[in-house]
Design an enzyme around this catalytic site. Structure first.
Site, mmCIF file in Angstrom:
data_model
loop_
_atom_site.group_PDB
_atom_site.id
_atom_site.type_symbol
_atom_site.label_atom_id
_atom_site.label_comp_id
_atom_site.label_asym_id
_atom_site.label_seq_id
_atom_site.Cartn_x
_atom_site.Cartn_y
_atom_site.Cartn_z
ATOM 1 N N ASP A 109 -10.183 1.659 4.912
ATOM 2 C CA ASP A 109 -10.459 3.104 4.874
ATOM 3 C C ASP A 109 -11.417 3.431 3.720
ATOM 4 O O ASP A 109 -12.436 4.122 3.910
ATOM 5 C CB ASP A 109 -9.108 3.827 4.694
ATOM 6 C CG ASP A 109 -9.159 5.322 4.969
ATOM 7 O OD1 ASP A 109 -10.189 5.814 5.469
ATOM 8 O OD2 ASP A 109 -8.146 5.993 4.692
ATOM 9 N N SER A 143 -2.568 -1.817 9.997
ATOM 10 C CA SER A 143 -1.235 -1.926 9.352
ATOM 11 C C SER A 143 -0.987 -3.250 8.625
ATOM 12 O O SER A 143 0.076 -3.411 8.013
ATOM 13 C CB SER A 143 -0.079 -1.694 10.353
ATOM 14 O OG SER A 143 -0.013 -0.336 10.747
HETATM 15 N N1 AR6 Z 1 -13.391 -4.925 6.853
HETATM 16 C C1 AR6 Z 1 -12.426 -5.414 7.662
HETATM 17 N N2 AR6 Z 1 -11.136 -5.489 7.306
HETATM 18 C C2 AR6 Z 1 -10.797 -5.064 6.069
HETATM 19 C C3 AR6 Z 1 -11.745 -4.535 5.158
HETATM 20 C C4 AR6 Z 1 -13.091 -4.474 5.602
HETATM 21 N N3 AR6 Z 1 -14.070 -3.985 4.827
HETATM 22 N N4 AR6 Z 1 -11.087 -4.213 4.010
HETATM 23 C C5 AR6 Z 1 -9.787 -4.522 4.197
HETATM 24 N N5 AR6 Z 1 -9.604 -5.049 5.424
HETATM 25 P P1 AR6 Z 1 -5.513 -1.788 5.033
HETATM 26 P P2 AR6 Z 1 -3.272 -0.584 6.534
HETATM 27 C C6 AR6 Z 1 -8.382 -5.552 6.068
HETATM 28 O O1 AR6 Z 1 -4.700 -1.858 3.804
HETATM 29 O O2 AR6 Z 1 -2.418 -1.741 6.247
HETATM 30 C C7 AR6 Z 1 -5.413 2.717 3.174
HETATM 31 O O3 AR6 Z 1 -5.260 3.132 1.846
HETATM 32 C C8 AR6 Z 1 -7.205 -5.906 5.216
HETATM 33 O O4 AR6 Z 1 -7.371 -7.213 4.660
HETATM 34 O O5 AR6 Z 1 -6.922 -1.357 4.926
HETATM 35 O O6 AR6 Z 1 -3.301 -0.025 7.936
HETATM 36 C C9 AR6 Z 1 -5.305 3.865 4.165
HETATM 37 O O7 AR6 Z 1 -5.826 5.059 3.636
HETATM 38 C C10 AR6 Z 1 -6.067 -5.869 6.229
HETATM 39 O O8 AR6 Z 1 -5.973 -7.090 6.973
HETATM 40 O O9 AR6 Z 1 -4.832 -0.808 6.150
HETATM 41 C C11 AR6 Z 1 -3.829 3.964 4.375
HETATM 42 O O10 AR6 Z 1 -3.197 4.720 3.371
HETATM 43 C C12 AR6 Z 1 -6.509 -4.770 7.218
HETATM 44 O O11 AR6 Z 1 -7.893 -4.528 6.911
HETATM 45 C C13 AR6 Z 1 -3.368 2.521 4.297
HETATM 46 O O12 AR6 Z 1 -4.330 1.853 3.509
HETATM 47 C C14 AR6 Z 1 -5.744 -3.476 7.083
HETATM 48 O O13 AR6 Z 1 -5.436 -3.236 5.706
HETATM 49 C C15 AR6 Z 1 -3.354 1.859 5.654
HETATM 50 O O14 AR6 Z 1 -2.839 0.558 5.536
#
Ligand code: AR6
Length: 171
Positions: free
Chosen positions: A34, A122
């Site tokens: 995000d 997630s």
């Molecule tokens: N490209 C692809 N995947 C990514 C990237 C990127 N640039 N950066 C991280 N990931 P998360 P959630 C991966 O935490 O668990 C936020 O603060 C990461 O390694 O981004 O759904 C939101 O605002 C992981 O495998 O999302 C919410 O508050 C995946 O993306 C909360 O986090 C999802 O990790 C949502 O948590």
């Protein structure tokens, strides 16, 4: 006919019609994917998110829902924001996680997006174990009818990439 592809990389760099954001209900940004999307896409995305909060989603975007905005300065045309469930060992929230993928594909169809990149919703801050997250993601996208021709899972870590490889091999 939909192709599923896997990429080990950064979702903000994908040249696709739409990229999916693992957002939170506030739609006001956060960390993880995000944060990266808002940083690289610029303020136009947050502007549209604010408008959604002032209109359709005054109480925030519910878990399992999806909604589109511009992609601002990103190579994609649209960002589809979805809110994954926080993982719970005590309660099975798998259907909410599956709903994120179903609803994202439904919104993609509404937009006319044919190529869509997904993160592992997630599986970061929200704590979902990566093998289970991958199984649900791949299974749901494969079983959801849509006009999307490529669903590209973009995995940020080697672990996540390998988990999606295994999930794809198992279907
Ligand atoms: N490209 C692809 N995947 C990514 C990237 C990127 N640039 N950066 C991280 N990931 P998360 P959630 C991966 O935490 O668990 C936020 O603060 C990461 O390694 O981004 O759904 C939101 O605002 C992981 O495998 O999302 C919410 O508050 C995946 O993306 C909360 O986090 C999802 O990790 C949502 O948590």
């Amino acid at each position: 006919m939909m192709d599923i592809t896997l990429v080990w990389g950064d979702i903000t760099e994908q040249q696709v019609d739409a990229i999916v954001n693992a957002a939170n209900s506030s739609l006001m940004g956060g960390g993880g994917v995000d944060g990266a999307i808002h940083r690289r896409g610029g303020p136009a995305i947050l502007d549209e998110c604010r408008k959604l909060r002032a209109s359709r989603f005054g109480g925030g975007l519910p878990t399992g829902y999806a909604v589109a905005t511009t992609a601002g300065e990103l190579p994609a045309r649209w960002v589809i924001h979805t809110v994954g469930p926080v993982y719970s060992a005590a309660e099975d929230r798998s259907d909410l996680l599956a709903s994120c993928y179903r609803e994202s594909l439904r919104v993609a169809d509404e937009l006319g997006a044919r190529t869509v990149a997904f993160p592992a919703v997630s599986a970061g801050v929200y704590g979902w174990p990566i093998h289970d997250a991958a199984r649900i993601a791949v299974g749901t996208v494969l079983s959801t009818p849509s006009q999307v021709v490529e669903a590209r899972f973009v995995l940020f870590t080697e672990d996540a990439y390998r988990a999606f490889q295994s999930a794809l091999a198992a279907v």
